[in-house]
Write an enzyme that holds these catalytic residues in place. Structure first.
Site: not given
Lengths: 420, 149
Positions: A137, A214, A217, A240, A378
């Site tokens: 991302h 990261d 997600q 999220k 993104c």
């Protein structure tokens, strides 16, 4: 004291997972949009919030609001207790050894920037390399690019194959003598690819390269145990994970956090200040300058409590079923091509439909009450890798259902009708 | 199909989106401007050939949604051969129709009137106006890149 739902005993009456029952916890899902029942398929952008989270935030403002770590009065004491308890809940949820390894930030983006600007800045020099992957991302590209520009270092990119899997041998080859840090996503927001993070961390550590994951997600879809992954940093966003917006988490191994210079200066991050010298606070407070997002932290704690109250294994199984069902149903749509067919995937369905631009697909589906994301997500370099300017993306959460997938497929029929 | 979708995706728009007119690079262009909408990835390059105050040729290339492409195709068809002043007047009318929702402007816009349905789709207004901003920039020589975000 009536702060966080966490004090209620959890798990005592855990019912087997039932999506219909879970949906009742999400008031927003019950509405109609443009005269049709809302079909929310954009959870990778932001998840909806269960009533428990909304209530915790509202209760905090109604009953407990006061600045934390500052005053001796009752409200501040309650707010501080709830705030600190939430840190412990986050640590427990992702398997961190200690609560002081949890730094509250605004979101994943801020977590990555914090690491780049402190750990990265003191570690990366001219001629060094920062390794990322082609499926990152923008938030896990740009902070490193900025660091490399500042230091005269080089940003090195590990490739993905046509299915959307990382090419691990290529990644391994790029872990060189000058590699100072590896930043990799746990789950691709645009493709759904689940990366074998544990294996990647082992590879990197074998060459003394620390790893930032990261987890924006990752956390919403997978059980995460940062000690088992052995990653050095793990960043994710509360919004999220069914929590409020504006709050995120950076996990860092205590040894790193201790050694890192502070990032922003201000209140809360100090032990003492004179005009000659400031002594910084202990971790994690060293990285939390200023009044924090107290309602956000407490709301995130409530989200984790709520997750603890449901049958998470059942929820994961339901999501896997939705992904398989959605993949099969979408493949029935003539002219539709799924982008991202990795061996292991989270419930993200990115696709293109013949020559119909994703933005047109999005508008037509919206008229059917169906919310999807369209665009480059993104992840422009990744779009270029797959030779598409944009995709349409349906991203699922466990509150979605098979009939909602059917509605999506029917909506795509309308798109084809209009663009026949 | 709901009626506002009918209104948005009229046959003329679908036709221009599928088979855009003046869709080529222009040799001898006096200026070229890139227009992009980072939100959805629309990305065009507009080529303008000015002959005094006359737009003697106008072409574009690039990729994007049906609305942005049809708007570019219709705009280049409508403004080729017009003077700069006429182009500016058309832009103002188009802007009033699509951005401000003043459908009465449609009468003076000829074929461009088919884009009036866009005003009911606030998230798509930028798609329709992208190349127009590029043209405005090309005529006034302000910048080489415009963005509708």
């Amino acid at each position: 004291m009536s702060t966080v739902a966490g004090n209620l005993s959890i798990g005592a009456r855990r019912e087997p997972f039932d999506a219909g029952r879970i949906r009742q916890d999400f008031p927003i899902l019950a509405q109609r949009v443009r005269g049709k029942p809302l079909v929310y398929l954009d959870s990778a952008a932001t998840s909806q919030k269960p009533r428990a989270v909304i209530d915790a935030v509202s209760r905090y403002y109604l009953e407990d609001n006061a600045n934390v770590h500052r005053a001796v009065h009752a409200l501040s004491e309650r707010a501080t207790a709830a705030f600190d308890a939430a840190r412990g809940k986050v640590a427990g949820y992702i398997g961190a050894g200690e609560a002081r390894e949890i730094v509250f930030v605004r979101g994943t983006t801020e977590g990555v920037n914090l690491v780049a600007q402190t750990f990265g800045r003191s570690r990366v020099g001219a001629g060094d390399e920062v390794l990322i992957t082609a499926m990152e991302h923008h938030s896990n590209i740009v902070p490193w690019q900025m660091l490399c520009e500042e230091k005269g270092a080089r940003l090195v990119v590990a490739p993905v194959d046509d299915r959307g899997d990382l090419v691990l041998e290529e990644l391994e080859k790029r872990l060189g003598a000058r590699t100072r840090i590896l930043a990799v996503t746990h789950v691709s927001n645009a493709l759904g690819t689940v990366n074998p993070v544990k294996r990647i961390v082992r590879m990197a550590h074998a060459r003394d390269v620390p790893v930032l994951v990261d987890g924006a997600q990752g956390v919403p879809h997978l059980p995460v145990d940062v000690r088992d992954l052995d990653c050095d940093f793990y960043a994710f966003s509360g919004h999220k994970l069914f929590g409020p917006t504006g709050i995120g988490v950076l996990y860092g191994k205590a040894e790193h956090l201790e050694a890192m210079p502070p990032w922003q200066g201000g209140g809360d991050m100090i032990l003492s200040v004179t005009f000659e010298r400031t002594i910084y606070n202990r971790i994690p407070h060293k990285f939390e300058a200023g009044t924090p997002d107290m309602a956000g932290v407490i709301g995130l704690g409530a989200a984790i409590d709520w997750l603890g109250s449901i049958d998470l294994a059942g929820a994961e199984a339901h999501e896997r079923d939705l992904l398989a069902y959605g993949t099969a149903r979408l493949q029935e749509v003539p002219g539709l091509r799924i982008i991202g067919t990795a061996r292991e995937k989270a419930s993200v369905l990115s696709f293109v439909l013949e020559d119909v631009h994703p933005h047109d697909i999005g508008t037509i589906l919206d008229r059917e009450g169906i919310a999807i994301r369209t665009g480059h997500h993104c992840a422009q370099p990744l779009m270029q890798r797959f030779g598409v300017p944009a995709t349409a993306r349906a991203s699922l959460a466990f509150y979605n259902t098979r009939p909602e997938i059917d509605a999506l497929v029917q909506g795509l029929g309308r798109v084809r009708e209009i663009f026949r | 199909m709901s009626s506002d979708l009918d209104d948005l995706y009229q046959d003329v728009i679908l036709d221009h989106g599928r088979k855009p007119r003046n869709f080529r690079k222009l040799a001898g262009a006096t200026s070229e401007v890139e227009g992009m909408n980072p939100l959805c990835g629309d990305h065009y390059r507009l080529y303008v050939k000015l002959d005094g105050d006359k737009i003697s040729d106008l072409t574009f290339e690039g990729s994007g949604c049906a609305i942005s492409k049809a708007s570019a195709s219709l705009m280049t068809s409508a403004l080729k051969g017009k003077t700069v002043a006429e182009a500016e007047e058309t832009f103002q009318r188009f802007h009033a129709m699509v951005v401000e929702g003043d459908r009465t402007q449609a009468q003076g816009l000829g074929k461009l009137a088919v884009l009036q349905g866009v005003c009911d789709f606030p998230t798509r207004v930028k798609c329709a106006s992208l190349v127009w901003h590029a043209l405005d920039s090309a005529i006034h020589g302000e910048q080489k890149k415009v963005s509708t975000e």
